[in-house]
Design a protein around this motif. Structure first.
Motif, PDB file in Angstrom:
ATOM      1  N   PHE A  62      -9.289   8.312  -1.767  1.00 54.24           N
ATOM      2  CA  PHE A  62      -8.755   6.996  -2.078  1.00 54.24           C
ATOM      3  C   PHE A  62      -9.524   6.411  -3.270  1.00 54.24           C
ATOM      4  O   PHE A  62     -10.760   6.496  -3.330  1.00 54.24           O
ATOM      5  CB  PHE A  62      -8.875   6.075  -0.870  1.00 54.24           C
ATOM      6  CG  PHE A  62      -8.026   6.510   0.292  1.00 54.24           C
ATOM      7  CD1 PHE A  62      -6.744   6.030   0.457  1.00 54.24           C
ATOM      8  CD2 PHE A  62      -8.522   7.415   1.230  1.00 54.24           C
ATOM      9  CE1 PHE A  62      -5.962   6.427   1.526  1.00 54.24           C
ATOM     10  CE2 PHE A  62      -7.748   7.823   2.295  1.00 54.24           C
ATOM     11  CZ  PHE A  62      -6.460   7.326   2.443  1.00 54.24           C
ATOM     12  N   ALA A  63      -8.771   5.787  -4.170  1.00 48.98           N
ATOM     13  CA  ALA A  63      -9.370   5.291  -5.406  1.00 48.98           C
ATOM     14  C   ALA A  63     -10.536   4.351  -5.147  1.00 48.98           C
ATOM     15  O   ALA A  63     -11.569   4.413  -5.833  1.00 48.98           O
ATOM     16  CB  ALA A  63      -8.301   4.595  -6.249  1.00 48.98           C
ATOM     17  N   GLU A 117       0.844  -1.193   0.000  1.00 51.74           N
ATOM     18  CA  GLU A 117       0.000   0.000   0.000  1.00 51.74           C
ATOM     19  C   GLU A 117       0.883   1.248   0.000  1.00 51.74           C
ATOM     20  O   GLU A 117       1.829   1.338   0.778  1.00 51.74           O
ATOM     21  CB  GLU A 117      -0.919   0.021   1.220  1.00 51.74           C
ATOM     22  CG  GLU A 117      -1.971  -1.072   1.203  1.00 51.74           C
ATOM     23  CD  GLU A 117      -2.895  -1.009   2.407  1.00 51.74           C
ATOM     24  OE1 GLU A 117      -3.899  -1.743   2.413  1.00 51.74           O
ATOM     25  OE2 GLU A 117      -2.614  -0.239   3.346  1.00 51.74           O
ATOM     26  N   THR A 118       0.552   2.208  -0.853  1.00 50.08           N
ATOM     27  CA  THR A 118       1.354   3.432  -0.935  1.00 50.08           C
ATOM     28  C   THR A 118       0.489   4.694  -0.951  1.00 50.08           C
ATOM     29  O   THR A 118       0.947   5.759  -1.348  1.00 50.08           O
ATOM     30  CB  THR A 118       2.232   3.416  -2.199  1.00 50.08           C
ATOM     31  OG1 THR A 118       1.401   3.260  -3.358  1.00 50.08           O
ATOM     32  CG2 THR A 118       3.254   2.287  -2.140  1.00 50.08           C
ATOM     33  N   HIS A 119      -0.769   4.596  -0.528  1.00 47.40           N
ATOM     34  CA  HIS A 119      -1.618   5.779  -0.499  1.00 47.40           C
ATOM     35  C   HIS A 119      -1.422   6.524   0.821  1.00 47.40           C
ATOM     36  O   HIS A 119      -0.846   6.014   1.774  1.00 47.40           O
ATOM     37  CB  HIS A 119      -3.085   5.399  -0.675  1.00 47.40           C
ATOM     38  CG  HIS A 119      -3.555   4.366   0.313  1.00 47.40           C
ATOM     39  ND1 HIS A 119      -3.754   3.049  -0.033  1.00 47.40           N
ATOM     40  CD2 HIS A 119      -3.838   4.457   1.636  1.00 47.40           C
ATOM     41  CE1 HIS A 119      -4.151   2.377   1.050  1.00 47.40           C
ATOM     42  NE2 HIS A 119      -4.211   3.220   2.057  1.00 47.40           N
ATOM     43  N   GLY A 120      -1.938   7.759   0.875  1.00 46.57           N
ATOM     44  CA  GLY A 120      -1.868   8.554   2.099  1.00 46.57           C
ATOM     45  C   GLY A 120      -0.431   8.744   2.562  1.00 46.57           C
ATOM     46  O   GLY A 120       0.487   8.962   1.755  1.00 46.57           O
ATOM     47  N   GLU A 164     -13.813   6.393  -4.328  1.00 49.74           N
ATOM     48  CA  GLU A 164     -14.223   7.544  -5.121  1.00 49.74           C
ATOM     49  C   GLU A 164     -15.740   7.562  -5.316  1.00 49.74           C
ATOM     50  O   GLU A 164     -16.368   8.621  -5.387  1.00 49.74           O
ATOM     51  CB  GLU A 164     -13.525   7.527  -6.480  1.00 49.74           C
ATOM     52  CG  GLU A 164     -12.043   7.858  -6.408  1.00 49.74           C
ATOM     53  CD  GLU A 164     -11.389   7.819  -7.768  1.00 49.74           C
ATOM     54  OE1 GLU A 164     -12.077   7.392  -8.737  1.00 49.74           O
ATOM     55  OE2 GLU A 164     -10.211   8.190  -7.878  1.00 49.74           O
ATOM     56  N   HIS A 216       4.171  13.672   1.483  1.00 51.56           N
ATOM     57  CA  HIS A 216       2.803  13.680   1.996  1.00 51.56           C
ATOM     58  C   HIS A 216       2.458  15.025   2.621  1.00 51.56           C
ATOM     59  O   HIS A 216       1.281  15.418   2.649  1.00 51.56           O
ATOM     60  CB  HIS A 216       2.644  12.563   3.031  1.00 51.56           C
ATOM     61  CG  HIS A 216       1.293  12.505   3.672  1.00 51.56           C
ATOM     62  ND1 HIS A 216       0.142  12.257   2.967  1.00 51.56           N
ATOM     63  CD2 HIS A 216       0.906  12.685   4.970  1.00 51.56           C
ATOM     64  CE1 HIS A 216      -0.894  12.269   3.786  1.00 51.56           C
ATOM     65  NE2 HIS A 216      -0.463  12.540   5.002  1.00 51.56           N
ATOM     66  N   ALA A 223       2.824   7.019   1.161  1.00 47.69           N
ATOM     67  CA  ALA A 223       3.560   7.479  -0.017  1.00 47.69           C
ATOM     68  C   ALA A 223       4.989   7.882   0.340  1.00 47.69           C
ATOM     69  O   ALA A 223       5.900   7.753  -0.490  1.00 47.69           O
ATOM     70  CB  ALA A 223       2.823   8.661  -0.655  1.00 47.69           C
TER      71      ALA A 223
END
Length: 609
Positions: A465-466, A332-335, A469, A365, A338
């Motif tokens: 977050f994708a 995971e690389t969101h929020g 959406e 971030h 990253a």
């Protein structure tokens, strides 16, 4: 009976304290409140007596009354607002109900010989008291935690909040243990029982804000808050005011002295505007406790405040370490993940060698704003390392645990790193048994507008977050105010007699790791320093530490599914395998590390005469 009806000698003999109701005899209580914006203050006792409070200097009011332990009371400000004591020691109901006069000596302590444990011996277990059935429920589970090898239980906040379900970070009466969890004496029994088992007890306290429902301070003590600065929770608390600083110092001392807590975890200290107050707070606490007590202070601070370690605070939660490990385990690389997406193994190596990953570097971030201070000079024990905690699990949309996000073999290797590295380890409730039950954000607001605002606010947080959406998908995020959200968050524990086979296997794994930590790591932690760390591959690293007795600990971990080359970097001398994931030791001796593997060696360097 009003103050002027009491003998003047009796009044003169009552010592001054700053906040709350203080019991001085079977039927003698002094009430004191800071209300600089009130003209007239009364204390209403047992709904039958109205006692005018005497105005003192600097906005203080006080009264002495003929009432004792168990008396119910409210403060009335300027003939209109009737509210509980902001320093209430117990509540009749929730945060909006009457306060109760408490006898601090009603509990008969048995831990008279207990002074605490050295910091190096700490193995944390963080838990939510409500999820374990209150103070009595936690007490019942303590023997199983002691057998597992836990030496410190950390309670999520217990200050009184509105309703019956809450994480605790919405507390509004900082001195009153939450009534739905049990009585003050039941909390003392929890701590007493823990000490008899050799377990320290820490309390998570929130000094950066009050919850949104039940905080009446702004109505009669507006100076408690700044009028020029806001936080995500409202107006910033004004720590420039001596009365405000003293309120929180007294709160810390209250938990330590009256309830015998061994330490505090101070939440989100980065959110306090007056950062210069933090070392002052720690110094005040340490200066005003018995010199024979061993007290530990742990901070959460997003800005990696290395300058406060370990002189003011023993340690800081190492979010950097968690984030790097989480990215390696889940991709995971969101929020905020990253910031750890690139060169993740190098970032983990820096964590193991130097503590913090961000030591002044810009954070993508945070839009390039530098984050952190140099930490390479600090001992490994200045950092609390973890894979899961209430934030990192509960702030996910569905409260997913790593057991549902990562390969079991990789997760076990990562747990081995946390429990065997010289940093102080923390396990979250349910983690030792591989719990898969989520831990979700939950509340119990009676105000429907507030409940709706919290629900929609939480769902809107995930709009970027994708996977969320679509509004319809966001609507499936659990409602914090729904009782089912809380019920789903209660995990199995080591004390449960009916654990399934998978949970028992996890429990055995955790127990074996903690056995090694107690036998081989903890006795060598005092004086431990990091030596070096290196990258083995995109998801593998190794690190070395010089232990306090001169031995060298080396740990290598590979969180990829494929093997990687590994040349051991131990100095000449006696090499002993401390721990291995299945088959990793033999493979390491032949020059590679299997996928999802960890190996730990201890070497005693040769001496030359």
């Amino acid at each position: 009976m009003q103050t002027h009806d009491l003998p003047q000698q009796t009044i003169a003999d009552i010592p001054m304290t700053s906040y709350g109701a203080t019991l001085y005899g079977p039927d003698l209580t002094r009430f004191r409140v800071w209300a600089p914006n009130a003209n007239q203050v009364e204390v209403l006792v047992n709904a039958t007596e109205t006692i005018p409070m005497t105005p003192l200097a600097d906005g203080w009011f006080e009264a002495v009354a003929r009432c004792g332990a168990g008396a119910r009371y409210l403060y009335r400000f300027d003939g209109r607002l009737e509210v509980p004591d902001p320093a209430s020691r117990a509540q009749e109901g929730d945060a909006h109900s009457a306060s109760i006069v408490v006898d601090p000596h009603s509990y008969q302590w048995r831990d008279t010989g207990w002074t605490g444990r050295p910091w190096e011996e700490t193995v944390f277990y963080e838990l939510h008291v409500g999820a374990y059935g209150g103070f009595a429920g936690v007490t019942e589970r303590l023997p199983a935690l002691a057998r597992l090898g836990i030496t410190a239980v950390e309670l999520m906040p217990i200050a009184t909040f509105p309703g019956s379900r809450n994480w605790g970070y919405d507390g509004v009466l900082q001195f009153a243990p939450e009534k739905t969890y049990g009585s003050p004496d039941e909390l003392k029994a929890l701590v007493d029982t823990a000490h008899a088992l050799g377990i320290m007890v820490f309390l998570d306290v929130v000094y950066n804000h009050f919850g949104p429902d039940g905080n009446y301070l702004c109505n009669y003590a507006r100076a408690f808050f700044r009028d020029d600065l806001d936080t995500p929770w409202g107006a910033a608390i004004d720590f420039r005011r001596p009365e405000v600083k003293e309120f929180f110092v007294q709160n810390a001392l209250y938990w330590i002295n009256e309830f015998h807590f061994d330490g505090l975890r101070l939440d989100a200290l980065h959110a306090i505007t007056e950062q210069e107050w933090l070392p002052e707070l720690a110094a005040d606490i340490r200066a005003r406790i018995s010199p024979d007590r061993i007290i530990h202070l742990v901070m959460e601070h997003e800005d990696n405040a290395a300058h406060l370690l370990p002189t003011s605070f023993n340690a800081q939660w190492n979010d950097d370490g968690h984030h790097a490990l989480h990215v390696m385990l889940t991709d995971e690389t969101h929020g905020y993940y990253a910031d750890y997406a690139d060169d993740t193994a190098a970032k983990l190596a820096r964590c193991l060698e130097q503590g913090f990953i961000y030591q002044g570097e810009p954070s993508s971030h945070r839009n390039g704003i530098p984050r952190g201070r140099p930490s390479h000079h600090l001992p490994p024990t200045a950092f609390v390392l973890f894979l899961q905690n209430h934030d990192q699990v509960g702030n996910r949309a569905y409260g997913d645990r790593l057991t549902t996000l990562a390969r079991t073999s990789a997760l076990r290797a990562a747990m081995a790193l946390v429990l065997l590295s010289p940093q102080i380890p923390l396990l979250f409730m349910g983690e030792p048994v591989g719990a898969k039950a989520p831990f979700r954000y939950f509340t119990d607001y009676a105000d429907e507008q507030l409940a709706a605002a919290v629900r929609e606010g939480r769902r809107s947080e995930f709009a970027a977050f994708a996977e969320f959406e679509d509004e319809e998908k966001r609507s499936c995020i659990p409602d914090p105010n729904d009782p089912d959200t809380f019920d789903a968050s209660i995990p199995p524990t080591a004390a449960d007699p009916d654990l399934d086979r998978e949970c028992r296997q996890w429990l055995s794994w955790t127990r074996s790791l903690l056995k090694v930590r107690h036998a081989e790591i903890i006795p060598r932690l005092a004086g431990c320093t990091a030596e070096t760390a290196q990258v083995l591959s995109a998801k593998a690293t190794s690190a070395r530490w010089r232990m306090g007795d001169g031995t060298v600990l080396e740990i290598a971990i590979n969180l990829a599914s494929e093997p990687v080359p590994y040349e051991r970097n131990l100095s000449a001398g006696d090499h002993r395998l401390l721990f291995e994931t299945p088959g990793a030791g033999i493979a390491a001796r032949s020059g590679h590390l299997p996928g999802d593997a960890l190996v730990a060696f201890l070497s005693t360097p040769q001496t030359h005469s």
